[in-house]
Design an enzyme around this catalytic site. Structure first.
Site, mmCIF file in Angstrom:
data_model
loop_
_atom_site.group_PDB
_atom_site.id
_atom_site.type_symbol
_atom_site.label_atom_id
_atom_site.label_comp_id
_atom_site.label_asym_id
_atom_site.label_seq_id
_atom_site.Cartn_x
_atom_site.Cartn_y
_atom_site.Cartn_z
ATOM 1 N N SER A 117 0.825 -1.211 0.000
ATOM 2 C CA SER A 117 0.000 0.000 0.000
ATOM 3 C C SER A 117 0.858 1.259 0.000
ATOM 4 O O SER A 117 1.974 1.269 0.539
ATOM 5 C CB SER A 117 -0.852 0.000 1.270
ATOM 6 N N TYR A 141 -1.767 0.272 9.994
ATOM 7 C CA TYR A 141 -2.066 -0.476 8.760
ATOM 8 C C TYR A 141 -0.851 -0.424 7.823
ATOM 9 O O TYR A 141 -0.361 -1.454 7.346
ATOM 10 C CB TYR A 141 -3.314 0.123 8.087
ATOM 11 N N LYS A 145 1.969 -3.355 6.308
ATOM 12 C CA LYS A 145 2.327 -3.559 4.891
ATOM 13 C C LYS A 145 3.837 -3.442 4.700
ATOM 14 O O LYS A 145 4.448 -4.236 3.999
ATOM 15 C CB LYS A 145 1.584 -2.540 4.015
#
Ligand code: UDP
Length: 326
Positions: A117, A141, A145
């Site tokens: 991402s 988050y 990644k």
């Protein structure tokens, strides 16, 4: 090719499954259906209702289907939520990821495409980001990644696994009669369209005091089909054993502010929507735009669909969803 798609019942995953089948591949989906939708998937696929946090079950699915390549979408995806529930994000995204790699290693599966991402870049900057720009996530988050990119790289160094990691910018739009369907929905374009369709009273703009031209955050929105096309190119790329593992940005290079998206939606679908300014969402970077020179040179990939096509296709999907629910 035989391909296992984790998270294949999710938004991007299910579009990928349709595109793979259209291109003659054999597909199995591994999904725990916590957020995925079984009905988004064509009947002819093999389906494993499996949670990647369970290594034994993941190995069983791998042994039963014996894919030549894996495309790994399954993860929690909401940047805002990841700042409220970091444990869930670390547990699901990291444990799920390492279990998948370990199952691949044990069953000698040598190719993986990983959905990373733009969130790995953290604050971003007021120009398109290159893959070599610093990695400094501003939410957990993004941290999951960035960490999984590193872990996959170790697996590639130690074992016979090669990978392509794609750093997605903002996937949007719909195709194949399916679309984005998160519960609860957190993404900008579907929320604005729900407001335009009177399924919500208002839409909210999270912060209008960012250091951007109109004070709202800039993102690079890319059609989900364009994203999936890049994965087909990556499968070809990994098929040549001379090609090394690589990381690529996937976006369009063009940034649009939240306000610009709002105005474009009103214009494109010819409806009004009520907007309220709300406070900033924790962990949201002001700018995220992709430099896609690397993917275009090495994979021969370029996005083809416009922002208007993104909005029109997402609007058709929103109307279908609304009529299913009424
Ligand atoms: N956003 C917003 N209102 C919403 C949802 C999102 O203003 O109801 C903003 C969000 O702060 C970000 C941009 O829209 O700047 C895109 O957010 P989204 O959640 O769609 O994707 P992200 O960039 O977080 O992956």
């Amino acid at each position: 090719m035989k391909i296992l798609v984790t998270g294949g019942a999710g938004y991007i995953g299910s579009h990928m499954v349709h595109l793979l089948l259209k291109n003659g591949h054999r597909v199995a989906v591994l999904d725990n259906l916590e957020n995925g939708h079984r009905e988004s998937l064509p009947a002819e696929i093999t389906f494993f209702k499996t949670d990647l946090r369970n290594l034994a079950e993941t190995e069983k699915a791998m042994a039963s289907f014996q894919p030549e390549a894996v495309i790994h979408f399954a993860c929690y995806i909401a940047a805002g939520e990841s700042m409220e529930k970091p444990f869930l994000y670390f547990e699901n995204n990291l444990l799920g990821g390492i279990n998948l790699l370990e199952a691949m290693r044990k069953k000698n599966i040598g190719k993986i495409i990983f959905s990373s991402s733009a969130a790995v870049y953290g604050k971003g900057k007021n120009k398109p980001l290159k893959e070599t720009d610093p990695i400094a996530p501003s939410n957990t988050y993004g941290e999951t990644k960035a960490t999984l990119e590193k872990i996959i790289n170790w697996y590639a160094k130690i074992y016979k696994i090669r990978y392509v990691a794609f750093r997605y910018f903002n996937a949007a739009g719909a195709n194949y009669g399916i679309g984005e369907q998160h519960e609860p929905e957190t993404h900008l374009i579907p929320l604005l369209l729900q407001a335009a369709n009177n399924r919500r009273k208002n839409a909210f703009i999270f912060g209008d005091d960012y250091p951007t031209k109109d004070g709202t955050c800039i993102r690079d929105y890319i059609h989900v089909t364009d994203l999936c096309q890049a994965h087909l190119k990556a499968l070809e790329y990994l098929t040549d054993p001379k090609n090394n593992s690589e990381i690529f940005n996937l976006g369009t290079t063009e940034g649009k502010s939240v306000l610009e998206i709002t105005e474009l939606i009103k214009k494109t679908i010819g409806r009004n929507l009520r907007i309220k300014i709300a406070k900033r969402r924790p962990g949201d970077p002001p700018f995220l735009m992709a430099d896609i020179t690397k993917a275009s040179k090495m994979l021969g990939w370029r996005p083809e669909k416009s922002l208007e096509e993104i909005i029109t296709s997402a609007w058709q999907w929103e109307q279908k969803l609304a009529s299913n629910k009424s």
